[in-house]
Design an enzyme around this catalytic site. Sequence first.
Site: not given
Length: 514
Positions: A268, A302
Site C-alpha cells: 500500500e 496516502c
Amino acid sequence: MATRQQVNKIFKALDLGRELKGANAGGEWFADSGDFLDVVDPTTGTVIARVEQASAKDYEKLMRKAEAAFVLWREVPAPRRGEVVRQLGEALRAKKEALGQLVSLEMGKILTEGLGEVQEMIDICDYAVGQSRMLSGPTLQSERPRHRMMEQWHPLGVIGVITAFNFPVAVWAWNNALAWVCGDVAVWKPSSKTPLCAIACQNIANEVFRRNGVPQGVSCAVIGRGAVIGERLVADARVPLISATGSTRMGKRIGAVVGERLGSTILELGGNNALVISEKADLTCALASAFFGAVGTAGQRCTSTRRLIIHESIYDVFLKKLVANYRKVRIGDPLDPATLMGPLIDEGAVADYEAAVKAAKAQGGRVVYGGKALDPPFGHRTFVLPTIVEIANDAPIVQTETFAPILYVMKYRNFEEALALHNGVPQGLSSGIFTDSVAEAETFTSFRGSDCGIANVNIGTSGAEIGGAFGGEKETGGGRESGSDCWKSYMRRQTNTINWGGEVHLAQGVEFQP
Ligand code: UN1
C-alpha cells in the site's frame, strides 16, 4: 502544546515509560542493541522518550517465539480467535481517549483525527469478529462421478506488518485483527518515527491476550532500524506474507526482496489522488471535501487530495472559495481542539515540502496560497502553510507524491480531458468526482473512468471506511487491506477433491489401465 503533566497522563494511561525497549513477543519488552532511538514530539521538538532498538539477535528471539506460537494458535477455532479480537476492540474502546491523544502527540495529527484513527481500529476489530465465522470457501462441481470438490482456507503462518508514521495505529489493526482471526501470528515493525504508538498498542493487545491464555508470540512488535530489522523481516523465508505501507520507493525494494523468495506481499504505497469537480457539482459539498482531503492530517495521508481538476466554468469561483477556507486554517498544537492543522512529522518533511514548492515554481507553477514554512510556534521547525499551486498536470513535481499539504489545481474543458488528466499520473490509490450527472458519475466509476483502487462519487479521496478493500493500482502497489474479501490474503487456499464413490476416475476422461 502538550505540557509535561499531559504527557505523563497519556503515558500512564497507556503503560508507557520514558525509557523503553523495542522488542516484544507477549511477555516483557526486551532489546540489547545499545542503540537508542529518540522519540520526538513533532510539535515542540522535545524528546519525550527513548527506545532501545531491537538487534538482529532480538529479532531472532522474537521470530522463534512467533513460529512456536503459530502452531498453537492455528489450533484455536476461528470464532474463538474472533472472541479475543472482540475483547481487543473493547479494550480499545476503553483506551480510545488516551490512545487518540498519543497518536496526536507523537504523530502530530489533530485530536479528532487521532480519535478517528482509534475508531478505525475498533471498527476493524468488530469487522474481524464477524469475519471469524465467515472464513468460508465454495463447494465446486466435480466433473467426476461421486466426487466432491471444495475450497478451504487455512492459516498462513507468521506474517510481517510494516507500517508508516502517518497512521501509526490503524494500519496495524487492519492487518492484525484480520490476520489473528485467520489464525496467523503477526510481527509488526512500526515506523521509527512513531514507536510509542506501537508500544501502547502492543501493551493493550498483550493484556487482552494474556487474560485469554493466548500463546505468547501471537502478537509481536519490533522497533528497530530498517537496515537491521526491516531488511531481515522482508528477506525472512519464515514469513510468507509481508504487508507494507509506505513510499513507492520502499515498496519497490520490499517487492523485489520478497519476490526473490516467492513470498506474498500486500503493498500500500504512494498515492496522487485527484478530485474532478464538474460544473454539474454541488459546489458546497465539493468544497468541504476538497478542503478536508487536502488540508486534513496536514496532507500526510496516502489518500490526501493532491490534485483538483476543475471545470473551467467554475474554476475561478471555486478557487476563491477554497482560498477563503485556507485562510481560516488554524495551525498549531494538534492537541488543542481549536486547531485544524498540526505540524509535519519532522524537519525532513518540511524540507521536502519546501523543495516541492520550489520545484513547482520552477516548472511553471503559480502559488495561489501558502508555499512557506512558518516561524516555529513552539520552537520546532515543523509547521508550514497549507499550499495551493496552479500548475500543469504533466509537470514532473505533480507526477510525484510529496507527503505534505500541497494541492495542485488545474482546469479542464471537457469530461474526456478531465479523465485523461485524472489518470495521467503513475500512482493509482484514491479518487473522486463531484457531479450530479449520472452519466459522468457512472463513467468515472466504470472501466473507462478512474484507474484507481478507490473511486468515489460526491465523496473526497481520504477517509475510506474499513468495510471496503483499501489499496490501489499502478505504483500504489496493487495490494488490498481491511474489508471486503481482503482476509483471503492472510490465508492459504486449498482445493480439495474427495472421491466417495469407490472407483477411480481420472479427470479430463484420461484412461490409464495396465
Ligand atoms: C494511509 O494514509 O496510509 O482512507 C491510510 C483513509 C484512512 C486510511 C489512510 N482510512 O484516509
